[in-house]
Design an enzyme around this catalytic site. Structure first.
Site, short mmCIF file in Angstrom:
data_model
loop_
_atom_site.label_atom_id
_atom_site.label_comp_id
_atom_site.label_asym_id
_atom_site.label_seq_id
_atom_site.Cartn_x
_atom_site.Cartn_y
_atom_site.Cartn_z
N GLY A 1 45.31 -60.67 31.28
CA GLY A 1 44.31 -60.25 30.73
C GLY A 1 43.35 -60.32 29.82
O GLY A 1 42.65 -60.91 29.36
N ARG B 1 40.49 -59.65 22.76
CA ARG B 1 39.31 -59.56 22.09
C ARG B 1 38.47 -60.77 22.36
O ARG B 1 37.64 -60.87 21.85
CB ARG B 1 39.49 -59.11 20.34
CG ARG B 1 38.29 -59.08 19.43
CD ARG B 1 39.49 -58.27 18.43
NE ARG B 1 40.41 -58.74 17.76
CZ ARG B 1 41.56 -57.95 17.28
NH1 ARG B 1 40.62 -57.01 16.20
NH2 ARG B 1 42.56 -58.74 16.69
N ASP C 1 45.73 -61.88 12.73
CA ASP C 1 46.19 -61.44 13.81
C ASP C 1 47.61 -60.61 13.86
O ASP C 1 47.79 -60.43 15.79
CB ASP C 1 45.37 -61.12 14.75
CG ASP C 1 44.56 -60.31 15.84
OD1 ASP C 1 44.93 -59.48 15.77
OD2 ASP C 1 44.49 -60.41 17.01
P1 ADP Z 1 45.70 -58.99 23.51
O1 ADP Z 1 46.63 -60.31 22.35
O2 ADP Z 1 44.46 -58.02 22.32
O3 ADP Z 1 47.01 -58.11 24.74
P2 ADP Z 1 45.18 -61.63 24.26
O4 ADP Z 1 43.68 -62.11 25.24
O5 ADP Z 1 45.62 -62.11 23.05
O6 ADP Z 1 45.23 -59.78 24.03
O7 ADP Z 1 46.23 -61.67 25.81
C1 ADP Z 1 45.37 -61.37 26.87
C2 ADP Z 1 46.60 -60.67 28.35
O8 ADP Z 1 47.56 -62.07 27.81
C3 ADP Z 1 48.07 -60.10 27.45
O9 ADP Z 1 48.84 -59.50 28.19
C4 ADP Z 1 48.84 -61.20 27.10
O10 ADP Z 1 50.44 -61.03 26.43
C5 ADP Z 1 48.61 -62.30 27.93
N1 ADP Z 1 49.04 -63.98 27.19
C6 ADP Z 1 48.49 -63.79 26.48
N2 ADP Z 1 48.70 -65.38 25.58
C7 ADP Z 1 49.64 -65.73 26.58
C8 ADP Z 1 50.87 -66.57 26.76
N3 ADP Z 1 50.83 -68.09 26.55
N4 ADP Z 1 51.33 -66.33 27.57
C9 ADP Z 1 51.66 -65.45 28.63
N5 ADP Z 1 50.73 -64.70 28.73
C10 ADP Z 1 49.31 -64.72 27.49
#
Ligand code: ADP
Ligand code: MG
Length: 349
Positions: A65, A68, A180
């Site tokens: 995904g 920001r 955040d």
């Molecule tokens: P947001 O917090 O706005 O969802 P992120 O860039 O933090 O944006 O995360 C993008 C995607 O990656 C989200 O679907 C999030 O759940 C997933 N994600 C972030 N960190 C992890 C992690 N440590 N393990 C698994 N999935 C993650």
């Protein structure tokens, strides 16, 4: 304030003709407001080396995904990892910005708590700046509550809130402000809370371009507010929202407490506060100290009291996370599951 329909329907834009359009030249570290000194940068560089992961060593898999500050990929590095690749555009040639990234890494490496995501290292060679953490296999609270429409029994909600409070209390004890905290950044992994993305908000500075870009691009007169972000912002933050200053907002431990209040509300009510109200209305209400009403929420008095104390208009009136954890512990569980029609349930508990 208006909504940007042309660009991204998830965004609301706030006009600020009067705001300063410059970004500060200096980037603050989290636990100190010292100016950068040559020595400091050098010693930091030495410490950073042990956390440096060459990008080539990572086995980068599918994108999970986009957030920001960049895109998150699933990957392999001595096991499953999450790789947050920063969206730095052409700004990584700026040494100060790279130093800012390293300062954020310096924060992450200080964290060891079972309710915080495990920081494993970072790729620090421009143009590829990435943060490597353990991979959370579970779902975020956001997915559970808002997408899957899961509902939590009150006792389960208390356990989750209590674990969040413990992780946050640890962060604050280490002088780290999350900035955040929201359900998208809280995973439930094998029944355990895992908080992610603490301290990374500063990096919006790194990823949002340089001073000259801000001035030249007319769009930069607007502050874009990601959907679902506003309800986590404390009144003092709401009141200082100005164009181009997202990364300079006055986040404090107390603003984290306010954000926790919103998470607590989502756990209890399965929706965001001020649901379906336009952003302008939310900004006006929160800025004036008006809170989401709890009159229709059927929860014990203590539960509502915790929520309202987190949402206190004056930041000093909000409790700290240690107090929250204690207050959650004190809520009498037996009373919560007592049901006149099922007396045996009470004795079993
Ligand atoms: P947001 O917090 O706005 O969802 P992120 O860039 O933090 O944006 O995360 C993008 C995607 O990656 C989200 O679907 C999030 O759940 C997933 N994600 C972030 N960190 C992890 C992690 N440590 N393990 C698994 N999935 C993650
Ligand atoms: Mg996130």
């Amino acid at each position: 304030v208006s909504t940007d329909a042309s660009n991204d329907s998830d965004k609301t834009l706030i006009d600020s003709n009067t705001s300063e359009r410059t970004l500060p030249d200096r980037v603050d570290s989290v636990d100190s407001t010292d100016d950068y000194s040559w020595n400091r940068q050098n010693s930091l560089a030495a410490t950073m080396k042990e956390w440096d992961i060459p990008y080539e060593d990572l086995n980068v898999g599918d994108a999970i995904g986009k957030g920001r500050i960049g895109t998150v990929y699933r990957g392999q590095w001595h096991g499953d990892v999450a790789i947050k690749l920063l969206d730095t555009g052409n700004s990584t040639d700026n040494e100060a910005q790279l130093a800012a990234f390293k300062l954020e890494i310096a924060i992450l490496r200080k964290t060891r708590h079972e309710n915080l995501v495990l920081f494993m290292g970072a790729c620090m060679k421009p143009p590829r700046l990435a943060i490597v953490t353990s991979f959370c296999k579970g779902q975020t609270l956001y997915t559970m509550i808002h997408l899957n429409k899961n509902t939590f029994k009150i006792n389960k909600a208390i356990i989750i809130a209590s674990q969040i409070a413990q992780g946050m209390s640890y962060l604050h004890a280490r002088a780290i402000i999350h900035k955040d905290l929201r359900t998208k950044n809280i995973f439930m992994d094998s029944g355990k809370v895992v908080i992610t993305d603490f301290g990374l908000f500063h990096m919006t500075k790194l990823c949002r371009g340089t001073k000259s870009q801000c001035v030249s691009n007319e769009k930069d007169n607007w502050l874009s507010v990601p959907k679902g972000w506003l309800c986590y912002l404390a009144p003092e933050i709401i009141r200082s929202l100005q164009a181009m200053q997202q990364s300079d907002l006055p986040f404090t431990k107390m603003s984290d407490l306010y954000a926790f209040g919103t998470v607590w509300y989502e756990l209890l009510c399965n929706e965001w506060p001020f649901r379906s109200q336009p952003c302008e209305t939310v900004i006006w209400q929160v800025g004036k100290g008006i809170k989401q009403s709890l009159s229709t929420v059927s929860a014990p008095r203590e539960v509502k009291e915790i929520l309202m104390s987190c949402w206190s208009f004056r930041s000093n009136d909000r409790p700290d996370f240690a107090q929250i954890a204690k207050a959650l512990d004190r809520i009498p569980r037996t009373r919560l599951i007592r049901s006149p029609s099922h007396p045996c349930q009470l004795s079993r508990s």
